[in-house]
Design a protein around this motif. Sequence first.
Motif, PDB file in Angstrom:
ATOM      1  N   GLN A  87       0.840  -1.189   0.000  1.00  0.00           N
ATOM      2  CA  GLN A  87       0.000   0.000   0.000  1.00  0.00           C
ATOM      3  C   GLN A  87       0.883   1.249   0.000  1.00  0.00           C
ATOM      4  N   SER A  88       0.399   2.318  -0.642  1.00  0.00           N
ATOM      5  CA  SER A  88       1.167   3.557  -0.729  1.00  0.00           C
ATOM      6  C   SER A  88       0.224   4.748  -0.746  1.00  0.00           C
ATOM      7  N   CYS A  89       0.747   5.897  -0.289  1.00  0.00           N
ATOM      8  CA  CYS A  89      -0.110   7.073  -0.131  1.00  0.00           C
ATOM      9  C   CYS A  89      -0.408   7.765  -1.447  1.00  0.00           C
ATOM     10  N   GLY A  90       0.500   7.684  -2.425  1.00  0.00           N
ATOM     11  CA  GLY A  90       0.283   8.341  -3.709  1.00  0.00           C
ATOM     12  C   GLY A  90       0.638   9.812  -3.721  1.00  0.00           C
ATOM     13  N   ARG A  91       1.082  10.358  -2.594  1.00  0.00           N
ATOM     14  CA  ARG A  91       1.315  11.805  -2.505  1.00  0.00           C
ATOM     15  C   ARG A  91       2.748  12.187  -2.136  1.00  0.00           C
ATOM     16  N   CYS A  92       3.476  11.315  -1.475  1.00  0.00           N
ATOM     17  CA  CYS A  92       4.803  11.679  -0.966  1.00  0.00           C
ATOM     18  C   CYS A  92       5.819  11.787  -2.107  1.00  0.00           C
ATOM     19  N   GLU A  93       7.019  12.220  -1.753  1.00  0.00           N
ATOM     20  CA  GLU A  93       8.097  12.389  -2.737  1.00  0.00           C
ATOM     21  C   GLU A  93       8.321  11.132  -3.567  1.00  0.00           C
ATOM     22  N   PHE A  94       8.354   9.980  -2.909  1.00  0.00           N
ATOM     23  CA  PHE A  94       8.690   8.744  -3.613  1.00  0.00           C
ATOM     24  C   PHE A  94       7.538   8.259  -4.485  1.00  0.00           C
ATOM     25  N   CYS A  95       6.313   8.387  -4.011  1.00  0.00           N
ATOM     26  CA  CYS A  95       5.160   8.027  -4.845  1.00  0.00           C
ATOM     27  C   CYS A  95       5.097   8.911  -6.089  1.00  0.00           C
ATOM     28  N   ARG A  96       5.371  10.195  -5.927  1.00  0.00           N
ATOM     29  CA  ARG A  96       5.343  11.105  -7.078  1.00  0.00           C
ATOM     30  C   ARG A  96       6.427  10.761  -8.089  1.00  0.00           C
ATOM     31  N   ARG A  97       7.522  10.154  -7.611  1.00  0.00           N
ATOM     32  CA  ARG A  97       8.600   9.727  -8.511  1.00  0.00           C
ATOM     33  C   ARG A  97       8.347   8.343  -9.097  1.00  0.00           C
ATOM     34  N   GLY A  98       7.248   7.724  -8.752  1.00  0.00           N
ATOM     35  CA  GLY A  98       6.953   6.389  -9.257  1.00  0.00           C
ATOM     36  C   GLY A  98       7.616   5.281  -8.478  1.00  0.00           C
ATOM     37  N   LEU A  99       8.101   5.592  -7.269  1.00  0.00           N
ATOM     38  CA  LEU A  99       8.748   4.590  -6.431  1.00  0.00           C
ATOM     39  C   LEU A  99       7.851   4.318  -5.219  1.00  0.00           C
ATOM     40  N   HIS A 100       6.668   3.796  -5.509  1.00  0.00           N
ATOM     41  CA  HIS A 100       5.641   3.619  -4.480  1.00  0.00           C
ATOM     42  C   HIS A 100       6.058   2.666  -3.369  1.00  0.00           C
ATOM     43  N   THR A 101       6.963   1.750  -3.666  1.00  0.00           N
ATOM     44  CA  THR A 101       7.396   0.802  -2.646  1.00  0.00           C
ATOM     45  C   THR A 101       8.296   1.445  -1.597  1.00  0.00           C
ATOM     46  N   SER A 102       8.734   2.687  -1.840  1.00  0.00           N
ATOM     47  CA  SER A 102       9.494   3.441  -0.847  1.00  0.00           C
ATOM     48  C   SER A 102       8.644   4.557  -0.237  1.00  0.00           C
ATOM     49  N   CYS A 103       7.340   4.460  -0.379  1.00  0.00           N
ATOM     50  CA  CYS A 103       6.418   5.431   0.208  1.00  0.00           C
ATOM     51  C   CYS A 103       6.766   5.656   1.677  1.00  0.00           C
ATOM     52  N   VAL A 104       6.661   6.906   2.129  1.00  0.00           N
ATOM     53  CA  VAL A 104       7.008   7.205   3.521  1.00  0.00           C
ATOM     54  C   VAL A 104       6.044   6.531   4.500  1.00  0.00           C
ATOM     55  N   ASP A 105       4.892   6.085   4.007  1.00  0.00           N
ATOM     56  CA  ASP A 105       3.935   5.381   4.856  1.00  0.00           C
ATOM     57  C   ASP A 105       3.533   4.058   4.212  1.00  0.00           C
ATOM     58  N   VAL A 106       4.514   3.393   3.608  1.00  0.00           N
ATOM     59  CA  VAL A 106       4.232   2.136   2.914  1.00  0.00           C
ATOM     60  C   VAL A 106       3.656   1.112   3.890  1.00  0.00           C
ATOM     61  N   GLY A 107       2.727   0.301   3.400  1.00  0.00           N
ATOM     62  CA  GLY A 107       2.097  -0.688   4.267  1.00  0.00           C
ATOM     63  C   GLY A 107       1.833  -1.987   3.539  1.00  0.00           C
ATOM     64  N   SER A 108       1.702  -3.053   4.289  1.00  0.00           N
ATOM     65  CA  SER A 108       1.401  -4.366   3.723  1.00  0.00           C
ATOM     66  C   SER A 108      -0.099  -4.642   3.859  1.00  0.00           C
ATOM     67  N   TRP A 109      -0.499  -5.827   3.462  1.00  0.00           N
ATOM     68  CA  TRP A 109      -1.893  -6.248   3.618  1.00  0.00           C
ATOM     69  C   TRP A 109      -2.053  -7.180   4.807  1.00  0.00           C
ATOM     70  N   ASN A 110      -1.046  -7.294   5.636  1.00  0.00           N
ATOM     71  CA  ASN A 110      -1.080  -8.258   6.730  1.00  0.00           C
ATOM     72  C   ASN A 110      -1.644  -7.635   8.002  1.00  0.00           C
ATOM     73  N   GLY A 111      -1.561  -8.355   9.079  1.00  0.00           N
ATOM     74  CA  GLY A 111      -2.012  -7.853  10.370  1.00  0.00           C
ATOM     75  C   GLY A 111      -3.486  -7.504  10.379  1.00  0.00           C
ATOM     76  N   ASP A 112      -3.812  -6.373  10.993  1.00  0.00           N
ATOM     77  CA  ASP A 112      -5.204  -5.976  11.132  1.00  0.00           C
ATOM     78  C   ASP A 112      -5.847  -5.563   9.814  1.00  0.00           C
ATOM     79  N   ASP A 113      -5.019  -5.367   8.754  1.00  0.00           N
ATOM     80  CA  ASP A 113      -5.590  -4.990   7.459  1.00  0.00           C
ATOM     81  C   ASP A 113      -6.122  -6.186   6.695  1.00  0.00           C
ATOM     82  N   GLY A 114      -5.997  -7.382   7.245  1.00  0.00           N
ATOM     83  CA  GLY A 114      -6.777  -8.494   6.739  1.00  0.00           C
ATOM     84  C   GLY A 114      -6.034  -9.662   6.146  1.00  0.00           C
ATOM     85  N   GLY A 115      -4.929  -9.410   5.438  1.00  0.00           N
ATOM     86  CA  GLY A 115      -4.294 -10.499   4.707  1.00  0.00           C
ATOM     87  C   GLY A 115      -5.083 -10.768   3.444  1.00  0.00           C
TER      88      GLY A 115
END
Length: 346
Positions: A87-115
């Motif tokens: 998961q990525s915010c789409g707004r930070c420096e890295f998302c704007r550069r197309g490097l969404h996997t380095s998003c400052v608030d990058v997240g997985s689908w695990n844990g409480d987000d469900g899997g």
Amino acid sequence: MRAAVFNGPGEIDIEERPKPEIEGPDHAIVRVTHTAVCGSDLWFYRGESDREAGSRVGHEPMGVVEAVGEDVVSVEPGDRVFAPFLQSCGRCEFCRRGLHTSCVDVGSWNGDDGGAQGEYVRATHADGTLVRVPDRYADDEGVLRSILPLTDVMGTGHHAVRSAGVEAGDSCVVVGDGAVGLCAVAAARRLGAERIVAMGHHEDRLDLARAFGATDTVAARGEAAVERAHDLTHGGAAHVVEAVGAASAMETAVEVCRPGGTVGYVGVPHGMDGLDLYPLFGDNITLRGGVAPVRAYADDLLADVLQGTLDPAPVFTETVSLGDVPEGYRLMDQREAVKVLVEVDA
């Protein structure tokens, strides 16, 4: 809700877990209808990487939006969507550069987000993560099957080929005949490569590589494989993809790369501690790649799928229900399937 849970090496169980809920204005809840078992899931399944017992698994969700937070503007309840493996915010420096996997608030689908191998997931950055499927295709099972690989393996294969610098008219070697390697073959063809050599050890998968656009295949091992690849590329290719993650695959990729060429690597690295970097140094070989920013490629790849010029669906060689996800892992582990599609009955 039902969800697949890792309970130790070789042990995946379907258990009842709390359904995720909207907890923030940027959130969305997606009822999962399709997902998959990934080759990278096998690392923890085989006990070759650490993972907490009791954790929910899966990272390739497709489904229907059930609810959204008050600030979400790109999707609404009832929309068909798919999402990258992170998961990525789409707004930070890295998302704007197309490097969404380095998003400052990058997240997985695990844990409480469900899997994602479960009935529901929560997108914590819905606008930056979810990709909407046009309504006309929302219930077309054939099209949805072709879109699902865009959550991971098709985007990852594309990233590998882009990292290797493949352009129209080039020659390219793809090391690895798993789902990512096969998708890299499709990506190389999409970018106009003239010669595409697929290297692997399984004739049935190399047959798929030919269907995806490989002009040549190499099933030999060791030095014989390297010599054959050199023969086919007249001394080595300037563009090589490493789609496995093992030291032996990386060594092969470097050996078949022409001096001054580029290796695009996307295989999750395992056992690389003893990798000798001198061959790259000596032949001025560039190493580029890493974890694929799938969200950056999703819209362009989706457009090609919808117009019928790209179809990665054949990587799914087996289909299981959510209740049979443990069997899906077994099929992948025993190499009885290239990639397993999971149809979720929520």
